[in-house]
Design an enzyme around this catalytic site. Structure first.
Site, PDB file in Angstrom:
ATOM      1  CG  HIS A  85      -5.094   8.615   3.977  1.00  0.00           C
ATOM      2  ND1 HIS A  85      -3.822   8.901   3.524  1.00  0.00           N
ATOM      3  CD2 HIS A  85      -5.028   7.351   4.472  1.00  0.00           C
ATOM      4  CE1 HIS A  85      -3.038   7.859   3.731  1.00  0.00           C
ATOM      5  NE2 HIS A  85      -3.742   6.914   4.301  1.00  0.00           N
ATOM      6  NE  ARG A 120      -3.384   2.051   3.145  1.00  0.00           N
ATOM      7  CZ  ARG A 120      -4.473   2.674   2.705  1.00  0.00           C
ATOM      8  NH1 ARG A 120      -5.077   2.265   1.614  1.00  0.00           N
ATOM      9  NH2 ARG A 120      -4.965   3.724   3.352  1.00  0.00           N
ATOM     10  CE1 TYR A 138       3.176   6.400   1.708  1.00  0.00           C
ATOM     11  CE2 TYR A 138       1.137   7.564   2.167  1.00  0.00           C
ATOM     12  CZ  TYR A 138       1.890   6.407   2.170  1.00  0.00           C
ATOM     13  OH  TYR A 138       1.336   5.257   2.641  1.00  0.00           O
TER      14      TYR A 138
END
Length: 312
Positions: free
Chosen positions: A281, A258, A290
């Site tokens: 999210h 993921r 990220y």
């Protein structure tokens, strides 16, 4: 745990399950955290109806002295705050002693991920790993779908077969809290899905004719209690596939695939809002972990594409 504590916790968990559609894993986590707090209170002769903010803070200090990670401390305090908010709303207390307590927050360590080469090796190995041709098709479909969509493993193993009929370009996925989202399917993932559906349906037809078995509602059926492949079994499968691929199994988990999905998309130009939607999210701040990928790409652009950049 005394009867007062048990009543509070059981009623709270029932409400979470009924009103918020909390997952079984979420409820188990709440239960573990609140049990520890209840044992602390019981040791001091405290009931939830009359303990104070100071008592809760003392518990958090005790947890901190045990050397627990910041994320664990934050999770435990979150469970306690939700419990007392629920107790206040139910009228069990006239105040909320946890309302103004601030936790340590969660440290945002970079997620561990896999390189594109490692993922490609896993995808290749999945196509040839299994005890039977059907197992190989199932394993290939599992890994292709997980990497192509970034689904949580619980979302993948409980995927309804009805959602995958008709060579779909998009899948409807039911995520945390019952929230639904659409995720696109790549060409290789659709091909793997089609091949697995053919094998799956043929096996169900045979089972129905020979044993009168009822068709399964899941894409990845199982004879177990839940009726679908379990998270635990898939975790073992991905380790086996990693060994077959020559990738260190200790570095491979469903959740890292993921992470790889998100990391590789960002590295190839996707924006954070799109990744947030695809991952399911609720808040973009969760996705911002990220951004280290974006920072590396921007650094590379400045050092290699800027007119004044000099070769070192």
């Amino acid at each position: 745990m005394n009867s007062d504590h048990a009543r509070w916790i059981s009623t709270f968990l029932e409400a979470q399950a009924a009103e918020l559609d909390a997952s079984e894993n979420t409820l188990l986590a709440y239960g573990r955290d609140l049990k520890g707090f209840a044992e602390f209170a019981a040791d001091r002769g405290l009931n939830f109806e009359d303990l104070t903010r100071t008592d809760i803070e003392s518990y958090m200090v005790d947890c901190d002295t045990l050397g627990l990670a910041q994320s664990t401390l934050a999770r435990r305090l979150s469970a306690i705050k939700q419990l007392f908010r629920f107790g206040y709303e139910e009228g069990w207390r006239t105040d909320n002693p946890a309302l103004k307590i601030k936790g340590p927050g969660r440290s945002k360590s970079l997620p561990k991920t896999l390189s594109e080469a490692e993922v490609e090796a896993l995808l290749t190995a999945a196509r040839s790993h299994g005890r039977s041709p059907a197992d190989k098709l199932r394993n290939s479909c599992l890994v292709e779908l997980l990497y192509a969509t970034g689904m949580r493993v619980s979302e993948l193993v409980t995927l309804p077969v009805a959602a995958t009929r008709g060579d779909p370009r998009m899948l409807l996925v039911k995520g945390k809290g019952g929230k639904e989202r659409m995720v696109p399917l790549s060409g290789p993932a659709r091909d793997a899905l089609t091949r697995w559906l053919d094998a799956r349906d043929a096996a169900e037809d045979t089972a129905r004719m020979e044993r009168g078995a009822k068709p399964s509602a899941f894409l990845f059926p199982s004879t177990g209690k839940g009726g679908h492949l379990t998270r635990h079994r898939f975790y073992g499968l991905i380790k086996e596939i990693a060994v077959h691929a020559g990738v260190p199994p200790g570095s491979v988990t469903p959740h890292r695939l993921r992470h790889a999905f998100a990391t590789h998309l960002l590295a190839h130009g996707a924006d954070l809002r799109s990744i947030q939607t695809l991952l399911g999210h609720a808040d973009v701040s969760t996705t911002e972990i990220y951004t280290h990928v974006l920072e590396e790409r921007l650094k590379d652009l400045v050092l290699t594409r800027h007119p004044l950049a000099k070769a070192t």
